[in-house]
Motif scaffolding. Sequence first.
Motif, mmCIF file in Angstrom:
data_model
loop_
_atom_site.group_PDB
_atom_site.id
_atom_site.type_symbol
_atom_site.label_atom_id
_atom_site.label_comp_id
_atom_site.label_asym_id
_atom_site.label_seq_id
_atom_site.Cartn_x
_atom_site.Cartn_y
_atom_site.Cartn_z
ATOM 1 N N ILE A 1 63.479 6.792 119.834
ATOM 2 C CA ILE A 1 62.972 6.345 121.132
ATOM 3 C C ILE A 1 61.954 7.354 121.663
ATOM 4 O O ILE A 1 62.169 8.567 121.576
ATOM 5 C CB ILE A 1 64.117 6.190 122.150
ATOM 6 N N ILE A 2 60.862 6.843 122.227
ATOM 7 C CA ILE A 2 59.910 7.690 122.953
ATOM 8 C C ILE A 2 60.119 7.476 124.440
ATOM 9 O O ILE A 2 60.111 6.339 124.924
ATOM 10 C CB ILE A 2 58.455 7.357 122.572
ATOM 11 N N ASP A 3 60.336 8.565 125.160
ATOM 12 C CA ASP A 3 60.411 8.543 126.614
ATOM 13 C C ASP A 3 59.028 8.948 127.122
ATOM 14 O O ASP A 3 58.687 10.127 127.154
ATOM 15 C CB ASP A 3 61.502 9.511 127.095
ATOM 16 N N LEU A 4 58.226 7.947 127.488
ATOM 17 C CA LEU A 4 56.821 8.164 127.825
ATOM 18 C C LEU A 4 56.675 8.461 129.312
ATOM 19 O O LEU A 4 57.085 7.660 130.148
ATOM 20 C CB LEU A 4 56.013 6.925 127.442
ATOM 21 N N ALA A 5 56.069 9.610 129.631
ATOM 22 C CA ALA A 5 56.034 10.146 131.001
ATOM 23 C C ALA A 5 57.450 10.567 131.388
ATOM 24 O O ALA A 5 58.054 10.071 132.345
ATOM 25 C CB ALA A 5 55.453 9.151 131.985
ATOM 26 N N CYS A 6 57.979 11.506 130.632
ATOM 27 C CA CYS A 6 59.395 11.883 130.725
ATOM 28 C C CYS A 6 59.703 12.820 131.882
ATOM 29 O O CYS A 6 60.874 13.071 132.172
ATOM 30 C CB CYS A 6 59.848 12.521 129.409
ATOM 31 N N GLY A 7 58.664 13.381 132.541
ATOM 32 C CA GLY A 7 58.933 14.318 133.629
ATOM 33 C C GLY A 7 59.745 15.503 133.155
ATOM 34 O O GLY A 7 59.462 16.074 132.100
ATOM 35 N N LYS A 8 60.794 15.842 133.905
ATOM 36 C CA LYS A 8 61.630 16.990 133.546
ATOM 37 C C LYS A 8 62.762 16.619 132.599
ATOM 38 O O LYS A 8 63.720 17.373 132.432
ATOM 39 C CB LYS A 8 62.154 17.685 134.794
ATOM 40 N N GLY A 9 62.641 15.454 131.972
ATOM 41 C CA GLY A 9 63.457 15.180 130.802
ATOM 42 C C GLY A 9 64.844 14.638 131.010
ATOM 43 O O GLY A 9 65.620 14.537 130.056
ATOM 44 N N ARG A 10 65.192 14.223 132.238
ATOM 45 C CA ARG A 10 66.589 13.802 132.460
ATOM 46 C C ARG A 10 66.965 12.587 131.620
ATOM 47 O O ARG A 10 68.075 12.519 131.095
ATOM 48 C CB ARG A 10 66.840 13.527 133.940
ATOM 49 N N HIS A 11 66.035 11.628 131.468
ATOM 50 C CA HIS A 11 66.344 10.449 130.661
ATOM 51 C C HIS A 11 66.351 10.783 129.172
ATOM 52 O O HIS A 11 67.194 10.287 128.421
ATOM 53 C CB HIS A 11 65.335 9.328 130.934
ATOM 54 N N SER A 12 65.416 11.620 128.756
ATOM 55 C CA SER A 12 65.355 12.029 127.349
ATOM 56 C C SER A 12 66.641 12.726 126.926
ATOM 57 O O SER A 12 67.202 12.426 125.866
ATOM 58 C CB SER A 12 64.176 12.977 127.121
ATOM 59 N N VAL A 13 67.100 13.653 127.756
ATOM 60 C CA VAL A 13 68.316 14.406 127.440
ATOM 61 C C VAL A 13 69.521 13.475 127.360
ATOM 62 O O VAL A 13 70.341 13.570 126.433
ATOM 63 C CB VAL A 13 68.553 15.516 128.489
ATOM 64 N N PHE A 14 69.621 12.541 128.304
ATOM 65 C CA PHE A 14 70.764 11.622 128.288
ATOM 66 C C PHE A 14 70.705 10.680 127.093
ATOM 67 O O PHE A 14 71.724 10.411 126.451
ATOM 68 C CB PHE A 14 70.834 10.836 129.595
ATOM 69 N N LEU A 15 69.509 10.173 126.782
ATOM 70 C CA LEU A 15 69.355 9.316 125.598
ATOM 71 C C LEU A 15 69.792 10.065 124.341
ATOM 72 O O LEU A 15 70.442 9.495 123.466
ATOM 73 C CB LEU A 15 67.906 8.864 125.460
ATOM 74 N N ASN A 16 69.441 11.331 124.260
ATOM 75 C CA ASN A 16 69.825 12.138 123.112
ATOM 76 C C ASN A 16 71.343 12.330 123.052
ATOM 77 O O ASN A 16 71.942 12.292 121.963
ATOM 78 C CB ASN A 16 69.106 13.477 123.166
ATOM 79 N N LYS A 17 71.969 12.493 124.208
ATOM 80 C CA LYS A 17 73.432 12.623 124.254
ATOM 81 C C LYS A 17 74.120 11.341 123.788
ATOM 82 O O LYS A 17 75.240 11.384 123.258
ATOM 83 C CB LYS A 17 73.882 12.976 125.675
ATOM 84 N N LEU A 18 73.442 10.210 123.982
ATOM 85 C CA LEU A 18 73.994 8.932 123.520
ATOM 86 C C LEU A 18 73.853 8.754 122.015
ATOM 87 O O LEU A 18 74.378 7.795 121.451
ATOM 88 C CB LEU A 18 73.298 7.769 124.238
ATOM 89 N N GLY A 19 73.117 9.671 121.381
ATOM 90 C CA GLY A 19 73.011 9.641 119.925
ATOM 91 C C GLY A 19 71.652 9.258 119.390
ATOM 92 O O GLY A 19 71.477 9.134 118.172
ATOM 93 N N LYS B 1 61.569 22.323 127.145
ATOM 94 C CA LYS B 1 61.727 22.938 125.819
ATOM 95 C C LYS B 1 63.114 23.549 125.629
ATOM 96 O O LYS B 1 63.608 23.658 124.496
ATOM 97 C CB LYS B 1 60.649 23.993 125.597
ATOM 98 N N GLN B 2 63.764 23.935 126.723
ATOM 99 C CA GLN B 2 65.100 24.542 126.626
ATOM 100 C C GLN B 2 66.148 23.550 126.099
ATOM 101 O O GLN B 2 67.192 23.953 125.602
ATOM 102 C CB GLN B 2 65.539 25.056 127.993
ATOM 103 N N PHE B 3 65.857 22.250 126.204
ATOM 104 C CA PHE B 3 66.811 21.229 125.786
ATOM 105 C C PHE B 3 66.600 20.773 124.349
ATOM 106 O O PHE B 3 67.389 19.970 123.839
ATOM 107 C CB PHE B 3 66.703 20.005 126.707
ATOM 108 N N GLU B 4 65.562 21.243 123.706
ATOM 109 C CA GLU B 4 65.213 20.723 122.381
ATOM 110 C C GLU B 4 66.282 21.026 121.331
ATOM 111 O O GLU B 4 66.984 22.032 121.389
ATOM 112 C CB GLU B 4 63.870 21.289 121.916
ATOM 113 N N ASN B 5 66.388 20.095 120.381
ATOM 114 C CA ASN B 5 67.217 20.298 119.197
ATOM 115 C C ASN B 5 66.593 19.498 118.060
ATOM 116 O O ASN B 5 65.450 19.038 118.192
ATOM 117 C CB ASN B 5 68.676 19.890 119.476
ATOM 118 N N GLN B 6 67.303 19.306 116.979
ATOM 119 C CA GLN B 6 66.727 18.622 115.823
ATOM 120 C C GLN B 6 66.353 17.169 116.110
ATOM 121 O O GLN B 6 65.473 16.608 115.447
ATOM 122 C CB GLN B 6 67.703 18.679 114.631
#
Length: 241
Positions: free
Chosen positions: A44-62, A79-84
């Motif tokens: 999934i691409i989170d386009l215009a992600c801002g400070k990443g709250r949706h991106s981080v949660f989507l990643n937590k969902l797998g 960048k502090q939230f990045e992983n593989q």
Amino acid sequence: MEWFESWFDTPYYHLLYSNRDYTEAENFITKLTSELQLPQSAKIIDLACGKGRHSVFLNKLGYDVLGLDLSRQSIEHNKQFENQTLIFNVHDMRNPIDYDPVDAVFNLFTSFGYFDNEDDDRKVFQSVCNALKKDGYFVLDYLNEEFVRNTLVPETTITRGEIDFKISKKIEGRHIVKDITFEADGKSHHYFEKVKLHTLDAIKNYAEESGFERIKIWGDYQLNDFNKDTSLRCINLFKKK
């Protein structure tokens, strides 16, 4: 410099909108991904992600997530939230996305309609279409033009900490303009936001020109059906043909 390039990179922008409901956002994302029946391995691409709250949660969902935003400060923060399986990059949504084709692109919380030139709006749709696999989904979470026109509050003040943000709103032609003034750090500040009041037909035309079919419109973050007079939101679901 465009208004969004300067305003979004200030700490005051994030302070003004710091009351955003994370629980509501997470419930919305959970409902949305369930509705789309995206497998946990989906990209999934989170386009215009801002400070990443949706991106981080989507990643937590797998999900395997790429968060993109024009604001360098936001991306540096993320960048502090990045992983593989979670990556953030600076990106202008009008430009092609250099990434392997993905299953879905999400553009959430009115992160579209900033551009004066219609060709720029078309570039966003084309860029998203090119980034998707066949039958991939594009979710465009946008304001409801009719509801905005009918419920406009011209003047308001929002207090965050010791700062009073004085906000005036007006409709100019095809845009809603929000004027923001405040005193902070011993200085007077003035910013504005300008978002195009796209009609349902205009959005549909952009989508079809780029190779999408609109298959659903929801009217709020609980994914209730859309009503042009009463719905708070206009959440478009497109599928790449």
